[in-house]
Structure formats: structure tokens, C-alpha cells
Design a protein around this motif. Structure first.
Motif, short mmCIF file in Angstrom:
data_model
loop_
_atom_site.label_atom_id
_atom_site.label_comp_id
_atom_site.label_asym_id
_atom_site.label_seq_id
_atom_site.Cartn_x
_atom_site.Cartn_y
_atom_site.Cartn_z
N UNK A 110 10.61 46.83 14.66
CA UNK A 110 10.52 46.11 15.92
C UNK A 110 11.63 45.10 16.07
N UNK A 111 11.32 44.03 16.80
CA UNK A 111 12.29 42.99 17.11
C UNK A 111 11.67 41.62 16.80
N UNK A 112 12.54 40.68 16.49
CA UNK A 112 12.11 39.29 16.31
C UNK A 112 12.05 38.64 17.68
N UNK A 113 10.87 38.21 18.07
CA UNK A 113 10.69 37.58 19.37
C UNK A 113 11.03 36.10 19.33
N UNK A 114 10.66 35.41 18.25
CA UNK A 114 10.91 33.97 18.15
C UNK A 114 10.80 33.54 16.70
N UNK A 115 11.50 32.46 16.37
CA UNK A 115 11.38 31.81 15.07
C UNK A 115 10.77 30.43 15.30
N UNK A 116 9.80 30.06 14.47
CA UNK A 116 9.08 28.81 14.64
C UNK A 116 9.43 27.78 13.57
N UNK A 117 10.31 28.12 12.65
CA UNK A 117 10.70 27.19 11.59
C UNK A 117 12.13 27.50 11.19
N UNK A 118 12.71 26.61 10.42
CA UNK A 118 14.07 26.78 9.95
C UNK A 118 14.10 26.68 8.43
N UNK A 119 15.18 27.17 7.83
CA UNK A 119 15.34 27.06 6.39
C UNK A 119 15.33 25.60 5.98
N UNK A 120 14.56 25.29 4.93
CA UNK A 120 14.41 23.91 4.48
C UNK A 120 13.15 23.24 4.96
N UNK A 121 12.49 23.83 5.96
CA UNK A 121 11.25 23.25 6.46
C UNK A 121 10.13 23.47 5.44
N UNK A 122 9.16 22.58 5.46
CA UNK A 122 8.02 22.69 4.56
C UNK A 122 6.99 23.62 5.18
N UNK A 123 6.62 24.63 4.42
CA UNK A 123 5.64 25.62 4.89
C UNK A 123 4.30 25.37 4.21
N UNK A 124 3.25 25.49 4.97
CA UNK A 124 1.89 25.40 4.48
C UNK A 124 1.15 26.68 4.85
N UNK A 125 0.12 27.04 4.11
CA UNK A 125 -0.64 28.24 4.48
C UNK A 125 -1.12 28.17 5.93
N UNK A 126 -0.80 29.20 6.70
CA UNK A 126 -1.15 29.25 8.12
C UNK A 126 -0.07 28.74 9.05
N UNK A 127 1.02 28.21 8.53
CA UNK A 127 2.10 27.71 9.37
C UNK A 127 2.89 28.88 9.95
N UNK A 128 2.98 29.03 11.29
CA UNK A 128 3.76 30.13 11.88
C UNK A 128 5.24 30.00 11.54
N UNK A 129 5.84 31.10 11.17
CA UNK A 129 7.26 31.13 10.83
C UNK A 129 8.04 32.03 11.79
N UNK A 130 7.50 33.23 12.05
CA UNK A 130 8.19 34.20 12.90
C UNK A 130 7.20 34.91 13.80
N UNK A 131 7.68 35.41 14.92
CA UNK A 131 6.91 36.31 15.78
C UNK A 131 7.72 37.57 15.97
N UNK A 132 7.13 38.70 15.65
CA UNK A 132 7.79 39.99 15.80
C UNK A 132 6.92 40.88 16.69
N UNK A 133 7.56 41.84 17.32
CA UNK A 133 6.81 42.78 18.15
C UNK A 133 7.47 44.15 18.08
N UNK A 134 6.68 45.18 18.33
CA UNK A 134 7.19 46.54 18.41
C UNK A 134 7.50 46.87 19.86
N UNK A 135 8.65 47.48 20.15
CA UNK A 135 9.02 47.75 21.54
C UNK A 135 8.12 48.75 22.23
N UNK A 136 7.42 49.55 21.47
CA UNK A 136 6.48 50.53 22.03
C UNK A 136 5.18 50.47 21.23
N UNK A 137 4.04 50.59 21.87
CA UNK A 137 3.83 50.71 23.31
C UNK A 137 3.77 49.34 23.98
N UNK A 138 3.84 49.35 25.34
CA UNK A 138 3.77 48.13 26.15
C UNK A 138 2.65 48.30 27.17
N UNK A 139 1.98 47.22 27.47
CA UNK A 139 0.90 47.26 28.44
C UNK A 139 1.08 46.14 29.47
#
Length: 365
Positions: A186-215
Motif C-alpha cells: 500500500x501507501x503511507x498516508x501519514x506519519x504521526x511521529x519523528x525519529x527521536x520521539x519517545x514511543x509508548x505502547x499505543x502511540x500512533x506512529x504511521x497510517x498506511x492504506x491499500x489503494x484497493x478496494x475503495x468505498x
């Protein structure tokens, strides 16, 4: 007093001059609107507006949405060591997208591996001790209690090996949590953090999606839900086109939103219809319930300038077009737009609103 009288005498003269100037302007504007252009303009074909049978129903605004869209979150604590992608990058299934500092988990894996090795060594020793005790018992050199003790030690050693292996599996899983991988192509839709940021369990980092199918997703008011359910067909107007297409499948959420009082409908598009579409684009969805007579005007006859929506009308016996504001309703594809106000059936309008707006334009005979 003399000065005041002089002022009174000159006021009517100034007012009369302004009135003459305004009247001259109105006369010039009237002559221009009456079809007296300075130069001859193009002849624009006209058509007679009339009612046509179109699908009657409910038209709503919606949006496109990827069926497979995932927010990848951290499952381990630590600093984000690397972020290998950015918004808009194409990714493959299993590709490592980001890594979290894994020094702690690496130490846990090493410790778990050492624990497995130690447990296995203890098991080997306990097995040998049990075998020797069993032979001595067969020869009568040791009591049954010694054999029972050796057997218990052997079982404890086997259980310790199993526990060590489970700990190693847990450590390997924790180590895997430090790597975020793409779940599908698929494709990377958005990034929610940057290298060096502190990550905790449940912290969003990336959003990806598949181009097919679409609704297409549309929220139908609860008051119109019965009309939507009884519609003979459902159609989606694809962005950037004038085509109304039928979705490959349709479903709805079986409950209304308590705040907006709407019901969400999900209309899956076919692969061909969604090939050039991307999530987030606005669409129109209509629920067609039957046939109805509507006054239509083609899209080419409509002039849009900011908040103004108008058409050029050719009056009977007139030599020039008259610009008239109209209020339009739903779009019916190639048939045109529904006219709600501003026109009557039988009136003639310019087929090309752009050419009709040129200086000296007049209806074609």
C-alpha cells in the motif's frame, strides 16, 4: 444672508446636473442591455428548457475511504530509532517502516536464551541421573525412594526447559514489537511521529492504506433512512467525472449515531471505478426511488462566478441575451442540473454560457 441665498440658488443646479448624469448612465446601460453592442458578436445556439423524466430520490454528499486502512502504533516503550518512510511512500507487505530502540529487549532475548541453555543442561543431567538410578534399582542397590526422587528431578528439569522456552518466545515477541512493519502492500498516508520521539505502547506512529478496494461512505439522516432503504438503486458520482456508477456492494451500520442522528452507508466501488481514485475525495451519492418530471438545464449553459449561478436567456424578439440568476438542485449527470427557481419551461437559454457572455453575442437563428 446674501451668502446663504446664493447657496440656495446653486443647489438645484448641482442636483440637476447629477440627475442628468445618472439618467444618461441608465440610458446607456439600457441600450446596452437591449442589444445594441458596438460591435457584432458571436451567434450562440440556444435550446428550449423543458421537463424530463429523471430518477427521483435523495442526493447526499459523501467521501471516499480505503477499505483497508491501518494506524500502526508502538507496542514497546523507547525512543524511535529510525523512521524509514514518509507520507506518500509506497510500501510492501512485511517491509520495516520504523524501529524503536531495542537494547532492553535485546538484553531480554539474550537472557532468555541463556535460561534455555541452562535448563537444557539441567535436563540432561537429570536424565542421566534417572537412568543410573533406574539401573541400580533394578539390581537392588538402591531403594525405591531414590528412584522416585530421580524421576521427580527429571520432571522438574523438563518443566524448567518448557518454561525457559516460553520465556524465550516472549522475549522474541517483545523484540519484534520494536519493529513496525507494513501489514500489506500500500501507501503511507501519514506519519504521526519523528525519529527521536519517545514511543509508548499505543502511540500512533504511521497510517498506511491499500489503494484497493475503495468505498464511498455517506451518512444518511435518520429521517430519510426509510427512503434510502426503499430506493430502487444507489449510485455514486465519481470525483472528476460526470458518471454515476453502481457500487459493487452496499451495507450500512445497523444503528444511528446518537449525536448526528445519521446512519452510515458503505458503498464498495468496483476495481475499474476506483482505479484512479484516492481516499478522502468528496463524492455524491443518490438513492433513486423512481421516475419524476424535472426541469433540467445542461451544465454547459450554467455560468458560475463566485456565489452567482446564472444562465443567459434569449427573450422573445430580443437581439441580446439577458443574464438571469437561477437556483439549481441535484445533478443528473449528462442530463444536466435540476432548476429549482429562476426559469420556466419553454424559455430559451444559451447552450454555451461562456460564448453568450462575450460582447455583442446574440442568439443563433
Amino acid at each position: 444672508m446674501p451668502i446663504r441665498s446664493a447657496v440656495r440658488r446653486h443647489r438645484p443646479v448641482a442636483w440637476a446636473g447629477a440627475a442628468v448624469l445618472a439618467l444618461s448612465s441608465l440610458v446607456w446601460m439600457g441600450a446596452h442591455a437591449a442589444g445594441e453592442p458596438a460591435t457584432a458578436g458571436p451567434q450562440v445556439p440556444v435550446l428550449t428548457v423543458g421537463e424530463r423524466a429523471v430518477g427521483d430520490g435523495l442526493t447526499l454528499d459523501g467521501s471516499l475511504q480505503a477499505v483497508r486502512q491501518s494506524v500502526l502504533s508502538a507496542q514497546a516503550s523507547g525512543r524511535i530509532a529510525t523512521l524509514a518512510v514518509k507520507a506518500g511512500d509506497r510500501v510492501k507487505a512485511g517491509q520495516v517502516l520504523a524501529t524503536i530502540d531495542d537494547r532492553v529487549t535485546q538484553a531480554g532475548v539474550a537472557q532468555a536464551q541463556a535460561g534455555v541453555a541452562q535448563a537444557q543442561a539441567t535436563l540432561v543431567n537429570a536424565q542421566a541421573q534417572f537412568d543410573r538410578t533406574k539401573e541400580l534399582r533394578a539390581q537392588g542397590f538402591v531403594a525405591q525412594a531414590a528412584l522416585d526422587t530421580a524421576q521427580a528431578q527429571l520432571k522438574a528439569a523438563q518443566a524448567a526447559v518448557n518454561a525457559a522456552r516460553a520465556g524465550q518466545t516472549q522475549s522474541d515477541l517483545a523484540q519484534g514489537f520494536t519493529r513496525l512493519t507494513a501489514p500489506y502492500d500500500g501507501w503511507v498516508l501519514a506519519t504521526h511521529a519523528e525519529a527521536g520521539s519517545l514511543a509508548q505502547p499505543g502511540t500512533p506512529v504511521l497510517t498506511v492504506y491499500a489503494p484497493q478496494p475503495i468505498r464511498a461512505v455517506v451518512h444518511v439522516p435518520a429521517s430519510q433512512q426509510v427512503l434510502a432503504e426503499q430506493a430502487q438503486r444507489v449510485e455514486v458520482l465519481l470525483p472528476g467525472t460526470s458518471r454515476w456508477v453502481k457500487p459493487a456492494a452496499a451495507s450500512r451500520v445497523p444503528a444511528a449515531d446518537p449525536v448526528s442522528q445519521t446512519v452510515e452507508w458503505r458503498l464498495d466501488l468496483s476495481a475499474d471505478d476506483s482505479a484512479t481514485q484516492v481516499p478522502g475525495r468528496a463524492v455524491q451519492v443518490r438513492f433513486v426511488g423512481g421516475q419524476a418530471q424535472r426541469l433540467l438545464v445542461p451544465a454547459s449553459a450554467v455560468l458560475r462566478r463566485g456565489e452567482l449561478t446564472a444562465v443567459y436567456v434569449a427573450p422573445e424578439g430580443g437581439q441580446a441575451f439577458v443574464l438571469r440568476a437561477v437556483r439549481l438542485g441535484a445533478s443528473h449527470g449528462e442530463a444536466g442540473f435540476e432548476v429549482l427557481a429562476g426559469l420556466r419551461g419553454g424559455e430559451r437559454v444559451a447552450q454555451d454560457a461562456v460564448r453568450a457572455g462575450l460582447a455583442g453575442a446574440r442568439p443563433a437563428p
